[in-house]
Design a protein around this motif. Structure first.
Motif, PDB file in Angstrom:
ATOM      1  N   ALA A 185      -0.258  14.703  70.259  1.00  0.00           N
ATOM      2  CA  ALA A 185      -0.801  13.354  70.193  1.00  0.00           C
ATOM      3  C   ALA A 185      -0.041  12.473  71.181  1.00  0.00           C
ATOM      4  O   ALA A 185       1.186  12.526  71.233  1.00  0.00           O
ATOM      5  CB  ALA A 185      -0.639  12.800  68.779  1.00  0.00           C
ATOM      6  N   GLY A 223      -5.605  20.158  71.752  1.00  0.00           N
ATOM      7  CA  GLY A 223      -5.414  19.790  70.355  1.00  0.00           C
ATOM      8  C   GLY A 223      -4.011  20.094  69.857  1.00  0.00           C
ATOM      9  O   GLY A 223      -3.804  20.361  68.678  1.00  0.00           O
ATOM     10  N   ARG A 279     -11.017  16.523  72.204  1.00  0.00           N
ATOM     11  CA  ARG A 279     -10.008  15.488  72.013  1.00  0.00           C
ATOM     12  C   ARG A 279     -10.300  14.660  70.764  1.00  0.00           C
ATOM     13  O   ARG A 279     -11.452  14.359  70.468  1.00  0.00           O
ATOM     14  CB  ARG A 279      -9.974  14.562  73.217  1.00  0.00           C
ATOM     15  CG  ARG A 279      -9.375  15.225  74.415  1.00  0.00           C
ATOM     16  CD  ARG A 279      -9.345  14.280  75.558  1.00  0.00           C
ATOM     17  NE  ARG A 279      -8.181  14.595  76.362  1.00  0.00           N
ATOM     18  CZ  ARG A 279      -7.761  13.849  77.356  1.00  0.00           C
ATOM     19  NH1 ARG A 279      -8.390  12.749  77.661  1.00  0.00           N
ATOM     20  NH2 ARG A 279      -6.706  14.200  78.033  1.00  0.00           N
ATOM     21  N   LEU A 288      -3.137  17.311  63.700  1.00  0.00           N
ATOM     22  CA  LEU A 288      -3.203  18.440  64.641  1.00  0.00           C
ATOM     23  C   LEU A 288      -2.370  19.615  64.128  1.00  0.00           C
ATOM     24  O   LEU A 288      -2.812  20.764  64.181  1.00  0.00           O
ATOM     25  CB  LEU A 288      -2.714  18.004  66.029  1.00  0.00           C
ATOM     26  CG  LEU A 288      -3.558  16.965  66.746  1.00  0.00           C
ATOM     27  CD1 LEU A 288      -2.828  16.499  68.013  1.00  0.00           C
ATOM     28  CD2 LEU A 288      -4.941  17.483  67.074  1.00  0.00           C
ATOM     29  N   SER A 298      -5.387  12.996  71.382  1.00  0.00           N
ATOM     30  CA  SER A 298      -4.828  14.336  71.517  1.00  0.00           C
ATOM     31  C   SER A 298      -5.072  14.856  72.926  1.00  0.00           C
ATOM     32  O   SER A 298      -5.961  14.384  73.628  1.00  0.00           O
ATOM     33  CB  SER A 298      -5.468  15.288  70.497  1.00  0.00           C
ATOM     34  OG  SER A 298      -6.821  15.538  70.831  1.00  0.00           O
ATOM     35  N   GLN A 355      -0.678  13.539  65.105  1.00  0.00           N
ATOM     36  CA  GLN A 355       0.140  14.743  65.242  1.00  0.00           C
ATOM     37  C   GLN A 355       0.174  15.528  63.927  1.00  0.00           C
ATOM     38  O   GLN A 355       0.066  16.752  63.928  1.00  0.00           O
ATOM     39  CB  GLN A 355       1.566  14.392  65.685  1.00  0.00           C
ATOM     40  CG  GLN A 355       2.373  15.616  66.099  1.00  0.00           C
ATOM     41  CD  GLN A 355       1.780  16.322  67.317  1.00  0.00           C
ATOM     42  OE1 GLN A 355       1.588  15.707  68.367  1.00  0.00           O
ATOM     43  NE2 GLN A 355       1.454  17.595  67.197  1.00  0.00           N
TER      44      GLN A 355
END
Length: 145
Positions: A34, A31, A11, A138, A27, A135
Motif C-alpha cells: 500500500a 497487490g 489495484r 492486502l 496498492s 496493507q
C-alpha cells in the motif's frame, strides 16, 4: 480479453474519510504494498467524489475500500453513519465495487508510527491510516484469509 489489462486492473484504492480530509492509499499492481497518496479535501463532497472518480480511472483501480470508524464496542456512531452516507454517494460516483472495512485502530496506529505527522494538518496522517488499512487487507488476502 487482453490479459495485461485485467492484470493491471488489480489495484485497490483505500480511503480514510475524515471531517476535513480523506486519506488516500493505492496498492501496487501486484497487490503487495500500500502506498499513501496526497489526501483529498473532504469538505466539498461533490469535489471530493469527482477527485476520487478520476483517481479510480487514472490509476486503473478495480476496487475501493473505505475505512469505517466502528467504535471499540462495535457500534456505528455518528461518525460511522457519516461514512456510510459518503460510501452511498461514492457507489454512484465510481464504476467499481466499493466496500467498507473496519478501521477502528488504524488512525491510532498511524499516529504511533508517525508522531510528527500527527501534529501536521496536511492529510499525511489520514493517508498513512488509509495505507495501514489497505496493507492489512492486502496481507490478509495474500495469506488466503
Amino acid at each position: 480479453m487482453n490479459h495485461q489489462h485485467s492484470a493491471a486492473r488489480s489495484r485497490i484504492l483505500a480511503l480514510d474519510p475524515g471531517e476535513a480530509r480523506i486519506g488516500v492509499a493505492i496498492s501496487d499492481d501486484l497487490g503487495m504494498f500500500a502506498h499513501p497518496r496526497p489526501a483529498i479535501a473532504g469538505r466539498d463532497r461533490r469535489a471530493a467524489l469527482r477527485a476520487i472518480a478520476s483517481l479510480v480511472d487514472a490509476e486503473q483501480v478495480s476496487e475501493v475500500v473505505v475505512g469505517l470508524p466502528v467504535s471499540l464496542s462495535g457500534e456505528h456512531g455518528p461518525q460511522a453513519r457519516a461514512v456510510e452516507a459518503f460510501v452511498a454517494d461514492l457507489r454512484t460516483a465510481v464504476r467499481v465495487p466499493v466496500r467498507t472495512a473496519d478501521e477502528r485502530l488504524t488512525s491510532a496506529q498511524a499516529a504511533r508510527q508517525a508522531p510528527a505527522a500527527a501534529r501536521r494538518r496536511d492529510g499525511t496522517l489520514d493517508s498513512l491510516a488509509a495505507a495501514l488499512l489497505l496493507q492489512s487487507l492486502l496481507d490478509a488476502r495474500r495469506g488466503g484469509a
